[in-house]
Design an enzyme around this catalytic site. Structure first.
Site: not given
Ligand SMILES: [Zn+2]
Length: 361
Positions: A36, A224, A302-303, A221, A34
């Site tokens: 991006h 969340e 994630d980021d 996704h 996961h």
């Molecule tokens: Zn994500």
């Protein structure tokens, strides 16, 4: 930090300060499922690209990094999205795109990641390189090259956006299907990202069935920003192999049991959850509850560009905040490979090294 004795403050993870030099968690083989494309960027690279192009970055990406975000309400998400857009605006050439893939591979490999499935929506970069097909081909080609040179396998998840029309998602699914494969530099999965409160999940079912027919993993996704009902919608409409996040399934034991029964893995991103205000602190992320219920969990970053923490930080959090011992960390790493599309030889080599890592711990 003395592992196992000190509990990191929540803001330690938010500032990326969890991982200390020499921490052996780096040596634990991991698969990263996961991450991006834009969100993987080094903050130093973003600032360099902005300077090159004469673009002004928001202060949250300059002096006040990493930003404090609360994306659980629409305004907070809008702010997150605005920062994301500002970062994306600095990515305007094939060279920039290749650099992002290459540095993501390097940074992941440096933290013990052996297999990376990087998630990209080629639509965002299409205007600069002549369309979604070249945009995806650039990412795939650099993933192939980085895999040959950086000691890590890099594959790609093509992600559609909930904010665009489901027809666009179908076009992306067809493109992803054309590049479907099972090794580095191929598309291995199809995702659905962006604000969970936008779009109707069921309307993306066709796109996911196109992807599934091509053998791609279904990795939307869900669960969340929104709770169990939204996870149930994704289960009904998208036949997921994994859920991006999915942590909110923990709020409904029956649903969580169904997730486990179907063998759906959860891409749990603790640093992201805390940075976006889904949970107020790391110890509130229901990692233990998910594991106790028998869920397959693959930790992800994630980021990192916006949250300040990378992959190894998530494993440090599992150990220092949730109290997972070496054997349990080994199980987590094993689960990350089990949930991945990594080739068998990659998984087998990782398994051997995970056993050795646990034995040495
Ligand atoms: Zn994500």
């Amino acid at each position: 930090m003395d592992a196992g004795t000190a509990t990191p403050r929540t803001d330690d993870l938010v500032t990326g300060a969890l991982l200390q030099p020499g921490d052996r968690v780096v040596d634990l083989p991991k698969a990263h499922l996961h991450l991006h494309f834009t969100g993987s960027m080094r903050i130093s690279t973003l600032r360099e690209l902005a300077a090159q192009k004469g673009l002004r970055l928001p202060s949250a990406l300059v002096d006040d990094w990493p930003p404090v975000l609360r994306a659980t309400d629409e305004r907070g998400w809008f702010r997150f999205q605005r920062l994301y857009d500002a970062a994306r605006a600095c990515v305007t050439t094939e060279t920039d795109m290749r650099r992002i893939v290459r540095e993501a591979a390097q940074d992941d490999a440096a933290e013990g990641s052996r297999w990376l499935e990087i998630q990209v929506d080629p639509t965002s970069y299409a205007p600069h390189v002549g369309g979604i097909t070249p945009a995806l081909e650039i990412v795939l080609d650099e993933a192939r090259r980085a895999s040959a040179e950086e000691g890590i396998g890099v594959a790609v998840v093509v992600a559609a956006s909930r904010t665009r029309h489901p027809y666009d998602a179908r076009a992306l699914a067809r493109l992803a299907a054309q590049h479907a494969g099972d090794g580095p530099g191929t598309v291995v999965g199809f995702g659905l990202s962006n604000d969970e409160r936008r779009g109707d999940t069921a309307e993306f079912a066709k796109a996911f069935s196109i992807a599934r027919r091509a053998g791609l993993a279904s990795v939307p996704h869900a669960g969340e920003l929104l709770g169990p009902r939204h996870v149930a919608d994704a289960l009904d409409a998208l036949a997921p192999d994994r859920l991006g996040h999915g942590v909110r399934a923990s709020e409904d034991p029956e649903l969580l049991a169904e997730v486990v029964r179907r063998g759906i893995a959860l891409e749990v991103c603790p640093g992201s959850n805390v940075a976006l205000g889904v949970y107020s602190a790391l110890d509130q992320v229901p990692l233990r509850a998910l594991l106790d219920a028998g869920a397959t969990v693959a930790l992800g970053a994630d980021d990192p560009l916006l949250f300040g923490s990378r992959l190894a930080d998530q494993y440090v959090a599992a150990r220092d905040v949730h109290g997972l011992d070496a054997a349990a960390l080994g199980d987590l790493a094993r689960a990350s490979f089990a949930a991945s599309r990594a080739p068998r030889e990659v998984v087998e080599a990782a398994e051997r090294d995970i056993v050795a890592w646990v034995a040495a711990g």
